[in-house]
Scaffold this active site. Structure first.
Site, PDB file in Angstrom:
ATOM      1  N   ASP A 276       0.821  -1.217   0.000  1.00  0.00           N
ATOM      2  CA  ASP A 276       0.000   0.000   0.000  1.00  0.00           C
ATOM      3  C   ASP A 276       0.849   1.259   0.000  1.00  0.00           C
ATOM      4  O   ASP A 276       0.404   2.319  -0.440  1.00  0.00           O
ATOM      5  CB  ASP A 276      -0.948  -0.001   1.188  1.00  0.00           C
ATOM      6  CG  ASP A 276      -2.106  -0.939   0.927  1.00  0.00           C
ATOM      7  OD1 ASP A 276      -1.893  -2.167   0.964  1.00  0.00           O
ATOM      8  OD2 ASP A 276      -3.214  -0.454   0.630  1.00  0.00           O
ATOM      9  N   LYS A 287      -0.834  -5.183   4.067  1.00  0.00           N
ATOM     10  CA  LYS A 287      -1.876  -5.677   4.974  1.00  0.00           C
ATOM     11  C   LYS A 287      -1.281  -6.296   6.242  1.00  0.00           C
ATOM     12  O   LYS A 287      -0.273  -6.994   6.189  1.00  0.00           O
ATOM     13  CB  LYS A 287      -2.732  -6.703   4.214  1.00  0.00           C
ATOM     14  CG  LYS A 287      -3.865  -7.329   4.982  1.00  0.00           C
ATOM     15  CD  LYS A 287      -4.793  -6.347   5.636  1.00  0.00           C
ATOM     16  CE  LYS A 287      -5.409  -5.331   4.707  1.00  0.00           C
ATOM     17  NZ  LYS A 287      -6.144  -4.253   5.414  1.00  0.00           N
TER      18      LYS A 287
HETATM   19  O1  MRU Z   1      -7.329  -3.111   3.266  1.00  0.00           O
HETATM   20  P1  MRU Z   1      -7.215  -3.520   1.830  1.00  0.00           P
HETATM   21  O2  MRU Z   1      -7.973  -4.760   1.511  1.00  0.00           O
HETATM   22  O3  MRU Z   1      -7.489  -2.379   0.886  1.00  0.00           O
HETATM   23  O4  MRU Z   1      -5.670  -3.873   1.690  1.00  0.00           O
HETATM   24  C1  MRU Z   1      -5.208  -4.395   0.493  1.00  0.00           C
HETATM   25  C2  MRU Z   1      -3.799  -4.811   0.595  1.00  0.00           C
HETATM   26  O5  MRU Z   1      -3.164  -4.730   1.619  1.00  0.00           O
HETATM   27  C3  MRU Z   1      -3.158  -5.246  -0.643  1.00  0.00           C
HETATM   28  O6  MRU Z   1      -2.222  -6.257  -0.377  1.00  0.00           O
HETATM   29  C4  MRU Z   1      -2.462  -4.044  -1.238  1.00  0.00           C
HETATM   30  O7  MRU Z   1      -3.350  -2.984  -1.410  1.00  0.00           O
HETATM   31  C5  MRU Z   1      -1.812  -4.364  -2.493  1.00  0.00           C
HETATM   32  S1  MRU Z   1      -3.008  -4.337  -3.743  1.00  0.00           S
HETATM   33  C6  MRU Z   1      -2.501  -4.796  -5.193  1.00  0.00           C
END
Ligand code: MRU
Length: 392
Positions: A276, A287
Site C-alpha cells: 500500500d 496488509k
Molecule cells: O485493506 P485492503 O484490503 O485495501 O488492503 C489491500 C492490501 O493490503 C493489498 O495487499 C495491497 O493494497 C496491495 S493491492 C494490489
C-alpha cells in the site's frame, strides 16, 4: 530447452504473446484482460456507458455473491472506498479518480476541486495510490476553465485505469522471471508461492500486482500452486481464493498462522505480497500480518518479494516506521465474522478490541521489489536504479 524458452513457447501457443515475443522481450507483448467472472472478461471499475456514473464490483459481497453497483456521486465513491466495497491500493486510487470526475460533473468550481480532493483523501489513510491519484486529478483540471473540467477529469480517470492495467501486466512479466527461475532449478516440482491479503485483479483495475506473475506462469503451463493466507479480520484471502478458482489455478487456503510452519517444512518457494505504501528506502507497508510472514521467510531462507506499481512508492519518506499512517478500523470487523449465510460474534462483548489494518516490513526482510520497470533490491539505491529521475 531452458525454462524461460519453454515458457515463451507455451505463451505463444496459447496466443498470449504477440508473434516473435520471448520472455526476454516481453515488454512489447500483449495479454488479454484477466478479470474473468464465470468466463466473462471485464474490469473491476469502469465509467458507466453514459459517462455520468462509475460501475464497481461490490467486494463486500464476494466470494458468495457477484454484484455490480453503480455509483453516481463523489460521496457515493467516498463511501465505497471507506467501507471497502472497493479495496486494494491501485483500485482505491482508480476509484478516487472516478469519484473526482463525478464531483466535477456536479460542480466544477475551484471550491469543488478542493472539496473532492479532501473528502476522497480522508477515506483511507495508508495507500499512497490514493493521494497520488487525487493529486494527479487535481492537477489535470486546475488551470483550465470550469466548463471543461468534467471532460478533462473523465479523460484522466480513464487514463489512470488504462495505465494501471499496463503497469500490472509489466509487473507480471518481470515477476514471471522469478517463477521461471524457481522452476528451472527444480523442474519436477510444483512452484509453491505464498501470498497474503488480496493483490490479484480485484485489488486493481485489472491483472493484479502480486498475483500477476502467477497468472502468466499458469497460462504458460508452469506447475503453480498458491498458498492463500486467510488474512483476518476482513478475510481478503477469500477473494484471492475466488480469483484463483476463476482462473483455474491450484491453490490452498491456510489460516494466517500456518505460514511459518509451511516455510519450515520446505513447502514454500517464494512469497509475493502487494503493498500500500513503500518508502524510498524499500520498506514495505502492506496488509497486517505481512511482517510476520517476512520474519518467517527470512528465518527459513525463503525470498519475499513485494509487487509495487510506481504510484505506491512514497518518495517523501526516507524509511523507518514513523512516517506511514497505519489505518485503525472499526473493532467490529474483528469482533464479528461475516459468512455466506450468517454473521457470528466471536468475543466477549466487554473485551476491548484493536483493529490495525497494516504493518511495515523493513527493507532488510524484503528480497526485492517487482515494479513495472523491473525487479530491484529493496533499498534506496535499488529503487533509484529503476527510477533515476527521482535521484537528487
Ligand atoms: O485493506 P485492503 O484490503 O485495501 O488492503 C489491500 C492490501 O493490503 C493489498 O495487499 C495491497 O493494497 C496491495 S493491492 C494490489
Amino acid at each position: 530447452v531452458s525454462a524461460s524458452t519453454s515458457v515463451s513457447r507455451s505463451l505463444r501457443a496459447a496466443g498470449q504473446f504477440r508473434p516473435g515475443c520471448s520472455v526476454a522481450s516481453a515488454a512489447k507483448c500483449w495479454y488479454p484482460s484477466r478479470v474473468k467472472v464465470d468466463g466473462t472478461h471485464r474490469r473491476t471499475i469502469a465509467a458507466s456507458p453514459d459517462g455520468r456514473a462509475v460501475d464497481i464490483i461490490d467486494q463486500r459481497r464476494l466470494p458468495h455473491h457477484f454484484v455490480i453497483e453503480r455509483l453516481t456521486t463523489m460521496l457515493d465513491v467516498a463511501r465505497a472506498i471507506r467501507e471497502m466495497w472497493v479495496r486494494g491500493a491501485p483500485l482505491i486510487g482508480a476509484a478516487a479518480a472516478h469519484g473526482f470526475h463525478l464531483a466535477m460533473l456536479e460542480d466544477p468550481s475551484d471550491a469543488s476541486v478542493e472539496r473532492a480532493h479532501r473528502e476522497l483523501l480522508a477515506t483511507r489513510p495508508t495507500a499512497n495510490n490514493l493521494r497520488w491519484a487525487l493529486d494527479d486529478m487535481r492537477q489535470s483540471v486546475l488551470g483550465i476553465p470550469p466548463d471543461r473540467r468534467a471532460a478533462a477529469a473523465a479523460r484522466r480517470a480513464n487514463a489512470i485505469g488504462d495505465e494501471d492495467v499496463a503497469i500490472n501486466q509489466a509487473i507480471g512479466r518481470h515477476g514471471l522471471k522469478l517463477l521461471s527461475e524457481v522452476h528451472r532449478k527444480n523442474p519436477s516440482k510444483r512452484i509453491d508461492i505464498l501470498t497474503h491479503c488480496n493483490a490479484g485483479w480485484l485489488a486493481t483495475v485489472d491483472f493484479g500486482t502480486a498475483l500477476a506473475p502467477g497468472y502468466i506462469a499458469h497460462d504458460a503451463g508452469l506447475p503453480l500452486h498458491v498458498w492463500v493466507a486467510e488474512t483476518r479480520p476482513r478475510v481478503q484471502g477469500a477473494l484471492t481464493a475466488w480469483e484463483l478458482a476463476q482462473e483455474g489455478i491450484p491453490h490452498t487456503v491456510i489460516v494466517d498462522n500456518a505460514g511459518g510452519h509451511l516455510m519450515q517444512r520446505g513447502r514454500v518457494d517464494l512469497c509475493i505480497v502487494g503493498a500500500d505504501r513503500v518508502t524510498s528506502a524499500g520498506d514495505v507497508c502492506n496488509k497486517i500480518g505481512t511482517y510476520l510472514k517476512a520474519l518467517a521467510a527470512k528465518d527459513n531462507g525463503i525470498p519475499l518479494y513485494a509487487a509495487v506499481p510506481y504510484p505506491t512508492i512514497d518518495w517523501t519518506l526516507d524509511g523507518g516506521l514513523d512516517g506511514i499512517p497505519i489505518e485503525e478500523r472499526d473493532p467490529e470487523e474483528v469482533r464479528t465474522v461475516h459468512g455466506a449465510d450468517q454473521s457470528v460474534r466471536l468475543f466477549p462483548p466487554g473485551s476491548p478490541v484493536a483493529n490495525y489494518g497494516f504493518d511495515v516490513t523493513p527493507a532488510r526482510l524484503v528480497s526485492g521489489i517487482i515494479t513495472e520497470r523491473g525487479v530491484c533490491r529493496a533499498s534506496r539505491e535499488g529503487l533509484l536504479s529503476l527510477y533515476p529521475e527521482r535521484g537528487g
